[in-house]
Motif scaffolding. Structure first.
Motif, PDB file in Angstrom:
ATOM      1  N   THR A  24       0.859  -1.189   0.000  1.00 24.82           N
ATOM      2  CA  THR A  24       0.000   0.000   0.000  1.00 24.82           C
ATOM      3  C   THR A  24       0.893   1.237   0.000  1.00 24.82           C
ATOM      4  N   LEU A  25       0.303   2.372  -0.371  1.00 28.49           N
ATOM      5  CA  LEU A  25       1.049   3.632  -0.374  1.00 28.49           C
ATOM      6  C   LEU A  25       1.702   3.909   0.966  1.00 28.49           C
ATOM      7  N   ALA A  26       0.998   3.588   2.058  1.00 23.96           N
ATOM      8  CA  ALA A  26       1.521   3.880   3.399  1.00 23.96           C
ATOM      9  C   ALA A  26       2.794   3.099   3.681  1.00 23.96           C
ATOM     10  N   ALA A  27       2.995   1.969   2.993  1.00 22.75           N
ATOM     11  CA  ALA A  27       4.171   1.132   3.259  1.00 22.75           C
ATOM     12  C   ALA A  27       5.232   1.293   2.168  1.00 22.75           C
ATOM     13  N   GLN A  29       7.146   3.968   1.329  1.00 20.81           N
ATOM     14  CA  GLN A  29       8.263   4.902   1.576  1.00 20.81           C
ATOM     15  C   GLN A  29       9.629   4.206   1.508  1.00 20.81           C
ATOM     16  N   ILE A 155       5.413   9.394  -3.633  1.00 17.73           N
ATOM     17  CA  ILE A 155       4.205   8.821  -3.028  1.00 17.73           C
ATOM     18  C   ILE A 155       3.019   9.743  -3.305  1.00 17.73           C
ATOM     19  N   ALA A 159      -0.429   8.903  -5.371  1.00 18.30           N
ATOM     20  CA  ALA A 159      -1.765   9.229  -4.851  1.00 18.30           C
ATOM     21  C   ALA A 159      -2.551  10.027  -5.883  1.00 18.30           C
ATOM     22  N   VAL A 164      -3.085   3.090  -5.447  1.00 21.13           N
ATOM     23  CA  VAL A 164      -3.013   2.920  -3.991  1.00 21.13           C
ATOM     24  C   VAL A 164      -2.285   1.628  -3.605  1.00 21.13           C
ATOM     25  N   GLU A 165      -2.102   0.717  -4.545  1.00 22.86           N
ATOM     26  CA  GLU A 165      -1.328  -0.501  -4.307  1.00 22.86           C
ATOM     27  C   GLU A 165      -0.256  -0.516  -5.379  1.00 22.86           C
TER      28      GLU A 165
END
Ligand code: AMP
Ligand code: MG
Length: 409
Positions: A24-27, A29, A155, A159, A164-165
């Protein structure tokens, strides 16, 4: 003894990027993108105002005009701006039909007693202060090529195009093993003859900082069976195995012997200071080639050799197109002696100095002092390894040398 550059080339030739995964985007980085990313649609998807002001027909020019509506961000205006009329508009709002430019609010004036009308003071060109469709991102454009390292801006780009994946290379798993009968875990009491294991803590931190996932194999005794069991566990659990200690001449060389039976040892000694004993091997396990590094035990030697060879190897597994440490030119803050037998990686703290390089300004290297390979304090706050060539004599203050970056400037 192998030169470091040759050793690095050999290691990188053995290291292949790991099979990509989806996160996911959050992971995402710090990860390296494994596929090209194309924009599905245009940004902006409609002609958008750049300013707060009035949507106008540019050809009308300055004058007093009736305000026929308000276009605000987030909805399409349902009215049309006919010649001789204007509409209020906010930044990011779609331009109403009929209008072809925006006059910013600073160039307009309310008319006393007539809120339905406004004075336009400026003459603007058609398309002034309007972002046309696709101005920031064209539909179908490649916004991120495979191999891009994902930081905050990248990132944000993912977005904005709705990804998002994302396919990325995984974080390499790096198994860490200390070896030596003298070592105890830092929380344990020290008995006579013992020292605390600092290498595992150091290497865990550098692996994490380099984007790897550390796997702790503990401390192995100087005992063939104990080492064998832990090394095998490490090779099956991780993409990279890193041991420290037990590779120098005085030792029984268990690590090298074990790696020779498990796989192929490519070299065992490096022409460098600190840290010449270093074993590099490849071992096939679980259908993949695992990299194994038998680092020297001295705390500085293990960390310096890991920066020089382990970090680029880890980056290659993690998909970096250029896995090398960054090399820059710096100026010495003090004289440094050369080693007549081996090239030396001198630990230094780099800082900008406006007077350096004959007043042009440059990065100046301050030595961390006593460079003993046992003295981990010689790595404290160091952000560079100075590449001092093998040679005779002393490099003077101000001499330019190349430096490999190991930390933030
Ligand atoms: P070796 O390569 O095993 O001969 O170790 C060389 C030197 O490094 C010896 O003084 C060891 O005690 C020291 N050493 C080895 N491993 C570690 C470790 N994990 N932490 C701190 N010192 C170590
Ligand atoms: Mg030892």
């Amino acid at each position: 003894m192998l030169p470091v550059a040759d050793a690095l080339a050999l290691i990188l030739a053995q290291a292949a990027p790991l099979p990509p995964v989806t996160v996911t985007l959050a992971a995402a980085q710090g990860r390296i993108l494994a596929a090209d990313i194309l924009a599905q649609d245009a940004l902006p998807p409609f002609p958008a105002s750049v300013k707060d002001g009035y949507a106008v027909v540019a050809a009308d020019g300055p004058g007093d005009y009736p305000v026929v509506g308000a276009a605000t961000a987030g909805r399409l205006p349902t009215f049309t701006v006919m010649p001789g009329t204007v509409a209020y508009i906010t930044t990011g709002a779609p331009l109403p039909a009929g209008a072809d430019a925006v006059v910013m609010v600073e160039e307009t004036e309310p008319l006393a007693g007539d809120p339905q009308r406004v004075r336009i003071r400026a003459r603007v060109q058609s398309r002034a202060d309007v972002r046309p469709i696709g101005y920031d991102v064209a539909a179908g454009a490649m916004v991120l090529p495979a191999g891009t390292r994902l930081g905050p801006a990248e990132i944000g780009i993912l977005a904005t195009v709705g990804e998002v994946e994302v396919p990325v290379y995984p974080q390499p798993k790096v198994a860490l093993l200390s070896t030596g009968d003298e070592l105890v875990d830092p929380g344990q009491p020290l008995r006579p003859g013992q020292i605390r294991d600092s290498n595992r803590a150091t290497l865990r931190a550098v692996v994490a900082a380099a984007g790897g996932e550390p796997v702790d194999l503990g401390i192995a005794r100087d005992d063939q069976a104990d080492l064998d069991a832990r090394i095998r566990a490490g090779l099956s659990a991780a993409d990279m195995l890193v041991t420290s200690g037990g590779v120098s001449m005085g030792e029984l060389d268990y690590v090298k012997t074990l790696l020779e039976t498990a796989g192929v040892v490519h070299f065992g000694r490096l022409r460098m200071k600190p840290g010449k004993p270093l074993t590099f091997a490849t071992v096939a396990a679980g259908g993949r080639v695992r990299l194994a590094f038998g680092l020297p035990g001295n705390p500085v030697s293990s960390l310096v050799t890991f920066y020089l060879l382990g970090v680029p190897a880890l980056r290659k597994l993690a998909g970096w197109p250029d896995p090398h440490l960054k090399r820059i030119r710096v100026f010495l803050a003090q004289p440094l002696p050369l080693d007549s037998y081996r090239p030396e990686y001198h630990r230094a703290i780099l800082a900008w100095d406006a007077q350096a390089d004959d007043g042009r300004g440059g990065l100046v290297a301050h030595s961390t002092g006593n460079q003993a390979s046992s003295r981990l304090l010689s790595m404290r706050s160091a952000n560079a390894l100075l590449e001092l060539p093998q040679g005779e004599g002393i490099l003077p203050v101000g001499a330019a040398v190349s430096a490999l970056l190991i930390g933030e400037l």
